[in-house]
Scaffold this motif. Structure first.
Motif, short mmCIF file in Angstrom:
data_model
loop_
_atom_site.label_atom_id
_atom_site.label_comp_id
_atom_site.label_asym_id
_atom_site.label_seq_id
_atom_site.Cartn_x
_atom_site.Cartn_y
_atom_site.Cartn_z
N TRP B 61 -3.21 -9.81 -3.19
CA TRP B 61 -2.68 -8.62 -3.87
C TRP B 61 -3.80 -7.79 -4.54
CZ3 TRP B 61 2.02 -9.48 -7.60
CH2 TRP B 61 2.49 -8.23 -8.03
N HIS B 62 -3.90 -6.53 -4.17
CA HIS B 62 -4.96 -5.67 -4.69
C HIS B 62 -4.72 -5.31 -6.16
CE1 HIS B 62 -4.15 -5.08 -0.51
NE2 HIS B 62 -5.32 -4.51 -0.28
N VAL B 63 -5.80 -4.95 -6.82
CA VAL B 63 -5.68 -4.41 -8.17
C VAL B 63 -6.50 -3.12 -8.23
CG1 VAL B 63 -7.62 -5.74 -9.07
CG2 VAL B 63 -5.88 -4.91 -10.63
N ALA B 83 -11.53 3.57 5.44
CA ALA B 83 -12.10 2.29 5.87
C ALA B 83 -11.02 1.33 6.35
CB ALA B 83 -12.85 1.66 4.70
N CYS B 84 -9.83 1.52 5.88
CA CYS B 84 -8.78 0.55 6.15
C CYS B 84 -8.44 0.49 7.63
CB CYS B 84 -7.54 0.90 5.35
SG CYS B 84 -6.17 -0.20 5.69
N PRO B 85 -8.65 -0.63 8.28
CA PRO B 85 -8.37 -0.73 9.71
C PRO B 85 -6.87 -0.74 10.01
CG PRO B 85 -9.02 -2.86 8.87
CD PRO B 85 -9.18 -1.89 7.73
N ALA B 86 -6.08 -1.06 9.02
CA ALA B 86 -4.64 -1.18 9.25
C ALA B 86 -3.91 0.08 8.82
CB ALA B 86 -4.09 -2.38 8.50
N GLU B 87 -4.64 1.04 8.32
CA GLU B 87 -4.04 2.28 7.81
C GLU B 87 -2.91 1.97 6.85
OE1 GLU B 87 -3.21 4.96 10.95
OE2 GLU B 87 -5.30 5.05 11.58
N ALA B 88 -3.22 1.13 5.90
CA ALA B 88 -2.19 0.69 4.97
C ALA B 88 -2.18 1.54 3.71
CB ALA B 88 -2.41 -0.77 4.60
N ILE B 89 -3.25 2.30 3.47
CA ILE B 89 -3.37 2.99 2.18
C ILE B 89 -3.02 4.47 2.35
CG2 ILE B 89 -4.92 3.55 0.28
CD1 ILE B 89 -6.56 1.14 1.00
N THR B 90 -2.17 4.98 1.49
CA THR B 90 -1.96 6.44 1.41
C THR B 90 -2.10 6.83 -0.04
OG1 THR B 90 0.38 6.01 1.23
CG2 THR B 90 -0.41 6.75 3.37
N ARG B 119 1.51 -3.81 6.28
CA ARG B 119 0.48 -3.39 7.22
C ARG B 119 -0.85 -4.04 6.89
NH1 ARG B 119 1.20 2.29 9.84
NH2 ARG B 119 -0.25 1.11 11.14
N CYS B 120 -1.10 -4.20 5.62
CA CYS B 120 -2.39 -4.69 5.16
C CYS B 120 -2.71 -6.05 5.78
CB CYS B 120 -2.36 -4.83 3.64
SG CYS B 120 -3.83 -5.58 2.99
N ILE B 121 -3.94 -6.20 6.22
CA ILE B 121 -4.35 -7.49 6.77
C ILE B 121 -5.29 -8.23 5.82
CG2 ILE B 121 -4.04 -6.84 9.18
CD1 ILE B 121 -7.03 -6.22 9.24
N PHE B 122 -5.39 -7.71 4.61
CA PHE B 122 -6.20 -8.35 3.56
C PHE B 122 -7.63 -8.63 4.03
CE2 PHE B 122 -1.76 -9.26 2.79
CZ PHE B 122 -1.64 -8.74 1.52
N CYS B 123 -8.22 -7.60 4.64
CA CYS B 123 -9.58 -7.76 5.15
C CYS B 123 -10.60 -7.50 4.06
CB CYS B 123 -9.82 -6.81 6.31
SG CYS B 123 -9.61 -5.09 5.83
N GLY B 124 -10.23 -6.70 3.05
CA GLY B 124 -11.17 -6.43 1.98
C GLY B 124 -12.12 -5.27 2.24
N LEU B 125 -11.91 -4.55 3.34
CA LEU B 125 -12.81 -3.43 3.63
C LEU B 125 -12.63 -2.30 2.62
CD1 LEU B 125 -12.83 -3.18 7.50
CD2 LEU B 125 -14.54 -4.13 5.97
N CYS B 126 -11.44 -2.18 2.04
CA CYS B 126 -11.22 -1.13 1.06
C CYS B 126 -12.12 -1.33 -0.16
CB CYS B 126 -9.75 -1.05 0.66
SG CYS B 126 -8.99 -2.63 0.32
N GLU B 127 -12.22 -2.55 -0.61
CA GLU B 127 -13.05 -2.77 -1.81
C GLU B 127 -14.54 -2.57 -1.50
OE1 GLU B 127 -12.90 -7.66 -1.54
OE2 GLU B 127 -12.16 -6.65 -3.32
S1 SF4 Z 1 -7.49 -5.11 2.54
FE1 SF4 Z 1 -8.06 -4.16 4.49
S2 SF4 Z 1 -6.08 -3.75 5.43
FE2 SF4 Z 1 -5.65 -4.13 3.29
S3 SF4 Z 1 -5.66 -2.15 2.35
FE3 SF4 Z 1 -7.73 -2.93 2.13
S4 SF4 Z 1 -8.83 -2.18 3.93
FE4 SF4 Z 1 -6.65 -1.91 4.33
#
Ligand code: SF4
Ligand code: SF4
Lengths: 344, 187
Positions: B61-63, B83-90, B119-127
């Motif tokens: 879970w993001h913060v 950056a989000c590969p899953a296009e989960a963020i708007t 949608r999020c795959i919890f890859c961490g690319l957003c951070e």
């Molecule tokens: S963790 Fe990855 S998939 Fe989830 S919101 Fe961040 S960049 Fe997108």
């Protein structure tokens, strides 16, 4: 005249109390067998099993019961309505009936009056049990047929052919016991095995045959082809829901309880145990000993279920007809020779 | 024929021997095995009562962080969404008004920020993408739900609380990302 009336009323009341107690115990054991089954399964698979409802999950059967009662009671459109309703009841009834001839102990003394710990001392006790066990097929067959579903029908046909095939070997292995003990009454068979003079020492082969057949008669793994989930969805009770399904499952556990009681009585001395007089504790020692044996056998049944994979159908028939029946005939011949040799 | 691996087995339809056909020895052996398991220590972790420690790199879970003064770090630059590969963020950006300086650190902020947890795959690319150290993944598990709509987490579920008790510690994660970034630049 009035004396006879008084006597019969007293007898009637005594029997009614005994039947009620027995019925309550049977249902209680069946309910807790479901709990035991899940615990044994879990322990064998390195898990903990149900442990949320009450201490150690002991209230689980209660929760299951409530669940069964409150679920939707569904009758499929194409089902044969009355038979569909009748079948689980018939199965349950037959399962409960068999407990009548089990001798639970010698005698209790209540208010200075000896009370037999057996509902009915039929002199053909074993035949009675065999008869009711074979009636059990009807509950399954009618249920499977009335559901009007191919899986149910398959399950029912498998169950009935399996039960009929294994009844033969079971009957033959019992005949050996009867030849040895010279009586059909379960009470006398139990009484003859005082101390450690158990029938198992004379009938090891017969015992193994009987155990295998009992597993098959109860439709339990490794012979649970009747409800083989991987092929037949739920077997003969696929279409059943709510308490009707509950009745089926319950009756199966009752059947298991009774089979264990019969095994303990026929081969393991019933209420006898060396060094323990069944008359102790005002006669309650007998039932306690028998109960311990029954619980041990219920455990063995579960242990087997969670160890062995299911038989294939042809293997099942092969085992029943080509191995167990010849073996039990051999056992019969050996017993006959033994009786001739030692008794004359 | 040459076997491709040394694990292949030749299947033969051999007749069972007598010992195998009477089943009993094999069954007793099996029952001995299960009996041993019966008394083994159980592997179960009684989950809600006992929780296993998370790996330090666990991503859940993001913060959305606030700075020391309690202002939201995020400036709605949209790099995380890119950056989000899953296009989960708007997100919807808004301009900071006069008198809102105590709420938002930068002049531009995200008035709406949503992550679709399905949608999020919890890859961490957003951070990793974030230039403002605004978003981090934590070791909190996204709870289950019955309705898909409830998995779209808005700012109410993402932004941490203002008072120190409700802050969410991400120092471990910060350190990890820092190391990651340095390693990347060296390469
Ligand atoms: S963790 Fe990855 S998939 Fe989830 S919101 Fe961040 S960049 Fe997108
Ligand atoms: S979280 Fe970071 S990357 Fe995403 S919009 Fe805010 S500041 Fe930009």
């Amino acid at each position: 005249m009035s004396l006879i009336l008084l006597f019969t009323t007293a007898l009637l009341i005594e029997k009614i109390i005994l039947i009620s107690v027995l019925f309550a115990i049977t249902l209680g054991v069946a309910a807790y067998s479901t709990y035991g089954e899940r615990k044994v399964a879990a322990f064998i698979q390195d898990r903990l099993g149900p442990n949320r409802a009450g201490p150690f999950g002991l209230l689980q059967p209660l929760a299951d019961g409530v669940k069964f009662f409150t679920k939707e009671d569904f009758t499929p459109n194409a089902a044969e309505r009355w038979l569909y309703i009748l079948a689980p009841g018939a199965f349950m009834f037959v399962a409960c009936m068999t407990s009548a001839v089990i001798p639970w102990g010698t005698q209790l003394t209540i208010f200075e009056k000896p009370v037999d710990l057996q509902v009915a001392d039929l002199n053909i006790g074993i035949l009675y049990i065999m008869g009711f066990v074979s009636l059990g097929v009807y509950g399954i067959m009618i249920g499977g047929w009335a559901s009007n579903n191919k899986y149910s029908l398959y399950g029912a046909i498998r169950a009935s052919s399996q039960m009929i095939s294994y009844e033969l070997a079971m009957g033959l292995s019992i005949i050996a016991v009867i030849m040895m003990t010279g009586t059909l009454s379960l009470k006398e068979i139990a009484a003859q095995q005082a101390g450690l003079n158990w029938n198992i020492w004379y009938q090891p082969l017969g015992f193994i045959i009987f155990l295998v057949c009992a597993l098959a008669e109860c439709n339990r793994a490794p012979f649970d082809l009747a409800e083989c989930e991987t092929e037949l969805v739920g077997g003969y009770h696929t279409e059943y829901s709510s308490m009707k399904l509950g009745f089926y499952l319950f009756a199966e556990y009752i059947n298991m309880f009774i089979s264990c009681a019969v095994i303990a009585t026929l081969y393991f001395g019933g209420y006898n145990f060396p060094g323990v007089d069944p008359g102790w504790l005002g006669g309650f020692m007998g039932p306690i000993v028998l109960f311990a044996k029954i619980i041990f056998f219920i455990f063995v049944f579960m242990w087997i279920r969670w160890t062995i994979p299911r038989f294939r159908y042809d293997q099942l028939m092969h085992l029943g007809w080509k191995s167990l029946i010849p073996l039990s005939i051999l056992n019969m011949v050996l017993t006959g020779a033994g009786v001739l040799l030692f008794e004359n | 024929m040459q076997a491709l691996t040394n694990r292949s087995k030749n299947v033969v339809n051999k007749k069972m021997t007598f010992m195998e056909r009477i089943y009993l020895p094999a069954i007793l052996k099996g029952m001995w095995t299960t009996l041993k398991h019966f008394f083994r220590k159980k592997n179960t972790v009684a989950y809600p009562d006992v929780k296993r420690p998370f790996a330090p790199v666990y991503r859940g879970w993001h913060v959305l962080k606030r700075d020391a003064q309690g202002r939201e770090n995020c400036t709605a630059c949209g790099l995380c969404a890119v950056a989000c590969p899953a296009e989960a963020i708007t997100m919807v950006a808004a301009e900071r008004q006069k008198g809102e300086e105590h709420l938002y650190r930068e002049e531009k902020y995200a008035s709406v920020y949503e992550i679709n947890m399905l949608r999020c795959i919890f890859c961490g690319l957003c951070e990793e993408a974030c230039p403002k150290e605004a978003i981090f993944l934590t070791d909190r598990i996204v709870p289950a739900d019955y309705v898909r709509q409830n998995f779209i987490f808005g700012k109410d579920l993402l932004v941490e609380g203002i008072d120190p008790a409700n802050r969410i510690d991400v120092t471990k994660r910060q350190k990890h990302i820092q190391e990651h970034k340095t390693a990347a630049t060296i390469q």
